[in-house]
Design an enzyme around this catalytic site. Structure first.
Site, PDB file in Angstrom:
ATOM      1  N   CYS A 170       0.814  -1.226   0.000  1.00 14.47           N
ATOM      2  CA  CYS A 170       0.000   0.000   0.000  1.00 14.47           C
ATOM      3  C   CYS A 170       0.843   1.270   0.000  1.00 14.47           C
ATOM      4  O   CYS A 170       0.454   2.269  -0.601  1.00 14.47           O
ATOM      5  CB  CYS A 170      -0.986   0.003   1.164  1.00 14.47           C
ATOM      6  SG  CYS A 170      -0.253   0.146   2.788  1.00 14.47           S
ATOM      7  N   ASP A 220      -8.176   5.199  -1.037  1.00 15.90           N
ATOM      8  CA  ASP A 220      -7.753   3.972  -0.360  1.00 15.90           C
ATOM      9  C   ASP A 220      -7.209   2.993  -1.399  1.00 15.90           C
ATOM     10  O   ASP A 220      -7.931   2.603  -2.313  1.00 15.90           O
ATOM     11  CB  ASP A 220      -8.945   3.359   0.369  1.00 15.90           C
ATOM     12  CG  ASP A 220      -8.561   2.191   1.270  1.00 15.90           C
ATOM     13  OD1 ASP A 220      -7.419   1.702   1.151  1.00 15.90           O
ATOM     14  OD2 ASP A 220      -9.402   1.774   2.085  1.00 15.90           O
ATOM     15  N   HIS A 256      -6.391  -0.109  -0.926  1.00 18.97           N
ATOM     16  CA  HIS A 256      -6.527  -1.486  -0.458  1.00 18.97           C
ATOM     17  C   HIS A 256      -7.598  -2.299  -1.169  1.00 18.97           C
ATOM     18  O   HIS A 256      -7.942  -3.390  -0.720  1.00 18.97           O
ATOM     19  CB  HIS A 256      -6.785  -1.495   1.049  1.00 18.97           C
ATOM     20  CG  HIS A 256      -5.665  -0.927   1.854  1.00 18.97           C
ATOM     21  ND1 HIS A 256      -5.566   0.421   2.138  1.00 18.97           N
ATOM     22  CD2 HIS A 256      -4.574  -1.508   2.412  1.00 18.97           C
ATOM     23  CE1 HIS A 256      -4.467   0.632   2.850  1.00 18.97           C
ATOM     24  NE2 HIS A 256      -3.851  -0.512   3.027  1.00 18.97           N
TER      25      HIS A 256
END
Length: 523
Positions: free
Chosen positions: A187, A407, A409
């Site tokens: 990430c 994000d 993820h």
């Protein structure tokens, strides 16, 4: 491994560990729905539109399961998730909707230097930005003998048939000797790619400092091509790992980056790429002088032809074709004479990266206004990091204290050809500034010395407490001297800082004999 197929999707049940909760089976009602749809297809396909909608819903449900699974194995389990539910908000706005909240005063949105009072306009701006997230099924990265092991199991995942060109793509996801996904460990690399990609997109979409329309263009496609997950793409995940390894950071595939490792990797990758581009331009110019035509680089980040006969056009193209020079300052000190010398020598924009820690466990309140001022600056290209156990890409804020971020993820399947739409999203999340983790990498893109002076004055006027400006280099600034190779992550944390020594020993010193040869794997 068992395969079940219908007319539109392939279900893959990969090997699972001895945790029954990870083995997600199809629900009876879902099977009944599939059978009903098959009967409908047999009746002359009258409900094709409804069938497609159901297929998309099934795909969404299964990707949702996979995302939840990834969060579980990467430390974002129920405890963290419950905390996120309390602190974060996910916004998805239909740009075609004209609905505005008229009960209260208009909310102000600051997104990378632009101000909006309309939710619709803010959402449209968010969707213009590039968003890079976890990918699955990319070009294999060999595991290190003393590094983490690849994840060799997945729950039931639905693949759209278009993404499965052949069985090699499927086999790669089950490879025990190679990483074909960065889910669970990449990430910080993805948020760093986000920052760099949007800096390049801004640079190549501007003329004379005025932004042009951010429609999907060949320019955008060319920028995205630089970040594809192959060794041949200069800013790929593969090359981030390769760069960190060559810098004696010794980060192995499957291990986590911190802000310092990410910034130094960007610096090496970008400056190496610029050297290659300069060599190509020199060869092209030499070919013109000798009367021989020399092929131009495959990558063209401008609308005009690189073979223009006009000298002025050629100079302008050369400038626009330049990837920015990368300047890393871990102590956030900037020296006017040094910056001026870089602009004179390089003749191209500078991307400033500041890998910093603004507190111990939380960001010190002393820095709140300075963080907001940086995100609101027209020179900002965002902040990477800033969340315990995760790294996000912060692009602005809403109101007075709600930070807006992308994000990374969400795992996505690698597609060939590249699906440009998968690099955009209208959804973003929000985080209260007092929940921000102190470890982060700040990005600022400055194109000229005049812009540098403008940015400097704006920092003075807002009393920015993060960045420090000095007229002269009284003591020669040192290049980053990190003697830590990778972090000893506590628990299942995915993202910690390389710079600050903590009692919990957040990193391992390469010089320590007791840590040599120690393995580090995701739990």
């Amino acid at each position: 491994m068992s395969l079940m197929s219908d007319d539109s999707e392939v279900f893959v049940q990969a090997p699972t560990v001895a945790n029954a909760e990870l083995n997600i089976e199809a629900k009876p009602e879902a099977n009944a729905q599939v059978n009903a749809e098959a009967d409908s297809d047999a009746n002359l396909g009258n409900n094709l539109g409804e069938q497609q909608t159901t297929d998309e819903s099934a795909f969404g449900r299964n990707i949702g399961k996979f995302t939840a699974f990834v969060k579980e194995i990467t430390g974002s389990g129920t405890e963290v998730e419950e905390q996120e539910k309390r602190n974060n908000h996910t916004i998805s706005v239909d740009p075609s909707s004209n609905h505005e909240n008229t009960s209260f005063e208009p909310t102000t949105y600051k997104i990378l230097g632009r101000t909006y009072t309309s939710t619709t306009d803010a959402s449209a701006r968010v969707q213009e930005l590039l968003w890079l997230s976890y990918r699955c099924g990319f070009e294999p990265i060999p595991k290190s003998d003393d590094g983490p092991q690849p994840i060799t199991f997945f729950p039931s995942i639905v693949f759209n048939r278009l993404t499965l060109v052949n069985l090699s793509n499927l086999r790669s996801l089950l490879d025990k000797d190679h990483f074909t996904s960065d889910a669970g460990w990449g990430c910080m690399i993805r948020t760093s790619q986000n920052l760099l990609a949007n800096a390049l997109l801004r640079l190549f979409h501007t003329t004379g400092g005025q932004p042009q329309n951010f429609a999907v263009t060949k320019t955008e496609a060319d920028v995205i091509e630089l970040f594809q997950d192959t060794l041949s793409a200069p800013f790929s995940l593969h090359n981030f790992i390769k760069a960190a390894n060559s810098l004696s950071l010794n980060i192995k595939p499957g291990q986590w980056f911190g802000p310092s490792a990410a910034s130094l990797s960007i610096k090496k990758l970008v400056n190496d790429y610029n050297l290659i581009q300069q060599e190509r331009r020199s060869e092209r110019d030499s070919g013109r002088d000798s009367g021989h035509k020399v092929p131009t680089p495959n990558l063209k980040l401008h609308s005009k032809s690189a073979d223009s006969d006009s000298d002025s056009d050629s100079d302008a193209i050369s400038k626009r074709n330049s990837i920015p020079y990368v300047y890393v300052s871990e102590n956030c000190d900037l020296y006017d004479d040094e910056i001026n010398a870089i602009f004179e020598l390089e003749q191209r924009p500078i991307l400033f990266l500041f890998p910093i820690r603004l507190g111990i466990e939380q960001v010190n309140k002393y820095y709140y206004s300075s963080i907001l001022q940086i995100l609101a600056s027209k020179f900002s290209v965002g902040i990477a990091g800033g969340k315990p156990s995760s790294s996000f890409y912060f692009i602005g804020y809403e109101g007075e204290d709600d930070l807006i971020y992308f994000d990374p993820h969400l795992p996505q399947i690698v597609q060939t050809p590249v699906n440009l739409e998968s690099y955009h999203t209208s959804e973003y999340s929000k985080l209260k500034i007092d929940q921000l983790d102190p470890s982060m990498m700040i990005g600022i893109l400055i194109e000229t010395i005049d812009e540098y002076q403008e940015f400097k004055m704006s920092c003075f006027e807002s009393d920015n407490k993060i960045l420090h400006f000095h007229p002269l280099v009284t003591t020669a600034p040192r290049e980053s001297s990190i003697n830590q190779s990778w972090e000893e992550v506590q628990g299942e944390e995915e993202f910690v800082n390389l710079n600050i020594v903590k009692n919990e020993e957040d990193f391992v010193d390469l010089g320590s004999a007791s840590t040599q040869g120690q393995n580090h794997e995701p739990s």
